[in-house]
Scaffold this active site. Structure first.
Site, PDB file in Angstrom:
ATOM      1  N   GLU A 224       1.443  -7.420   1.564  1.00 56.84           N
ATOM      2  CA  GLU A 224       1.551  -6.311   2.504  1.00 56.84           C
ATOM      3  C   GLU A 224       1.345  -6.872   3.901  1.00 56.84           C
ATOM      4  O   GLU A 224       1.233  -8.089   4.081  1.00 56.84           O
ATOM      5  CB  GLU A 224       0.504  -5.234   2.195  1.00 56.84           C
ATOM      6  CG  GLU A 224      -0.937  -5.742   2.236  1.00 56.84           C
ATOM      7  CD  GLU A 224      -1.961  -4.701   1.830  1.00 56.84           C
ATOM      8  OE1 GLU A 224      -1.571  -3.565   1.511  1.00 56.84           O
ATOM      9  OE2 GLU A 224      -3.160  -5.022   1.847  1.00 56.84           O
TER      10      GLU A 224
ATOM     11  N   ARG B 190      -7.956   9.653  -3.505  1.00 62.90           N
ATOM     12  CA  ARG B 190      -8.080   8.203  -3.402  1.00 62.90           C
ATOM     13  C   ARG B 190      -9.474   7.809  -2.923  1.00 62.90           C
ATOM     14  O   ARG B 190     -10.064   6.838  -3.400  1.00 62.90           O
ATOM     15  CB  ARG B 190      -7.011   7.634  -2.469  1.00 62.90           C
ATOM     16  CG  ARG B 190      -7.019   6.114  -2.428  1.00 62.90           C
ATOM     17  CD  ARG B 190      -5.817   5.547  -1.713  1.00 62.90           C
ATOM     18  NE  ARG B 190      -5.825   5.853  -0.283  1.00 62.90           N
ATOM     19  CZ  ARG B 190      -4.870   5.459   0.557  1.00 62.90           C
ATOM     20  NH1 ARG B 190      -3.823   4.774   0.111  1.00 62.90           N
ATOM     21  NH2 ARG B 190      -4.942   5.756   1.840  1.00 62.90           N
TER      22      ARG B 190
ATOM     23  N   LYS C 258     -10.324   0.879  -0.639  1.00 64.86           N
ATOM     24  CA  LYS C 258     -10.323   0.828   0.827  1.00 64.86           C
ATOM     25  C   LYS C 258     -11.780   0.710   1.287  1.00 64.86           C
ATOM     26  O   LYS C 258     -12.417   1.690   1.670  1.00 64.86           O
ATOM     27  CB  LYS C 258      -9.652   2.057   1.421  1.00 64.86           C
ATOM     28  CG  LYS C 258      -8.137   2.063   1.252  1.00 64.86           C
ATOM     29  CD  LYS C 258      -7.507   3.301   1.872  1.00 64.86           C
ATOM     30  CE  LYS C 258      -7.592   3.348   3.381  1.00 64.86           C
ATOM     31  NZ  LYS C 258      -6.732   2.353   4.047  1.00 64.86           N
TER      32      LYS C 258
END
Length: 295
Positions: A186, A54, A153
């Protein structure tokens, strides 16, 4: 934090007091970079390969050239854990754009910088895992996915931080963030799941949710338990009327939520499925992962 903490910084393990980056680093100036948070359990790094994949995907998405190969990054991470003799804890792996000029142009940063921290972390008080969290709806919305993919991220976490401030000012540890259409996305740092009539649901990544590593692990466990999780677009109503609710995240692990916008979720206590899932996750986390070789 240990006074003897060693930090990996661009190829070297240095004392925390010497782990410094330039004020001209674009990671500091513009939040230009990516990161991963990873857990260590019982001398093993949990899902390290998935986290690194990721990380490299995020770097590729923002045209950031990682100065280490995948294998070198894996070794650097494991070596940092071993150097700190850490058997249970948390890893923060960061890649910044590197030193550049006082301008947005990332191509004026010749080389990215990498640092790795291996230390301890406590995201929520211990009693929250037993009694559950109280949540609010955050006024701060998640950015539109067409503006910035939630799967990156990045080092710019101001959106989440502003929502976190709302939670803390309201006397809560966490809150639900909605996307620009008003659907549940979220939490400020965790994924959210609900249980209704024995079925488990979580927002799809298309709603602005991060495709969390712990989220994936929990979905695998739920399938093994005979309670497969369905991705479904959610509104606040779905959480208000849920039988159970729990959050997942690398730092948070699995934690129940028992109240939302002052409304009890279910009977206001952690549900049976959530409790069973928490036990199973602890077993999984403490028995699997990439082993660390200690001196």
């Amino acid at each position: 934090m240990s006074a003897n903490l060693l930090i990996y910084l661009d190829g070297k393990l240095v004392p925390e007091s010497e782990a410094k980056i330039s004020v001209f680093d674009h990671g500091l100036l513009y939040g230009d970079g990516v990161f991963e948070g990873i857990r260590i359990y019982n001398g093993r790094v949990f899902r390290l390969t998935e986290h690194l994949h990721r990380l490299y995907d995020c770097a590729k998405a923002i045209c950031l050239t990682v100065p280490l190969s995948f294998e070198e990054m894996e070794k650097a991470t494991l070596d940092t854990v071993a150097a700190n003799n850490l058997r249970d804890g948390y890893i923060r792996l960061v890649i910044t754009r590197g030193v550049g000029s006082l301008g947005l142009n990332p191509y004026q940063c010749p080389k990215a910088s990498v640092f790795i921290i291996a230390s301890s972390i406590t995201l929520y008080p211990a009693e929250r895992y037993e009694k559950g969290l109280e949540l609010i709806t955050c006024g701060t919305r998640r950015p539109n996915s067409s503006a910035l993919s939630p799967q990156v991220k990045s080092l710019n976490y101001l959106n989440n931080i502003m929502a976190k401030i709302e939670c803390l000012q309201a006397g809560c540890d966490e809150g639900i963030m909605l996307n620009d259409q008003g659907f549940v996305s979220e939490c400020t740092g965790d994924n959210v799941f609900i249980v209704k009539n024995g079925k488990v649901f979580t927002p799809p990544v298309s709603s602005g949710a991060l495709d969390g590593i712990t989220r994936r692990a929990v979905m695998e466990l739920l399938a093994e338990m005979g309670s497969p999780c369905t991705e479904a677009v959610m509104t606040r109503f779905d959480i208000y009327t849920a039988d159970e609710c729990f959050l997942t995240g690398t730092a948070a692990e699995v934690i129940p939520a028992v109240k939302y916008d002052r409304r009890p979720i279910g009977d206001g206590t952690p549900g049976k499925l959530t409790q069973e899932l928490t036990k199973r996750f602890k077993v999984l986390a403490n028995s699997t992962g990439t082993p660390v070789t200690y001196a």
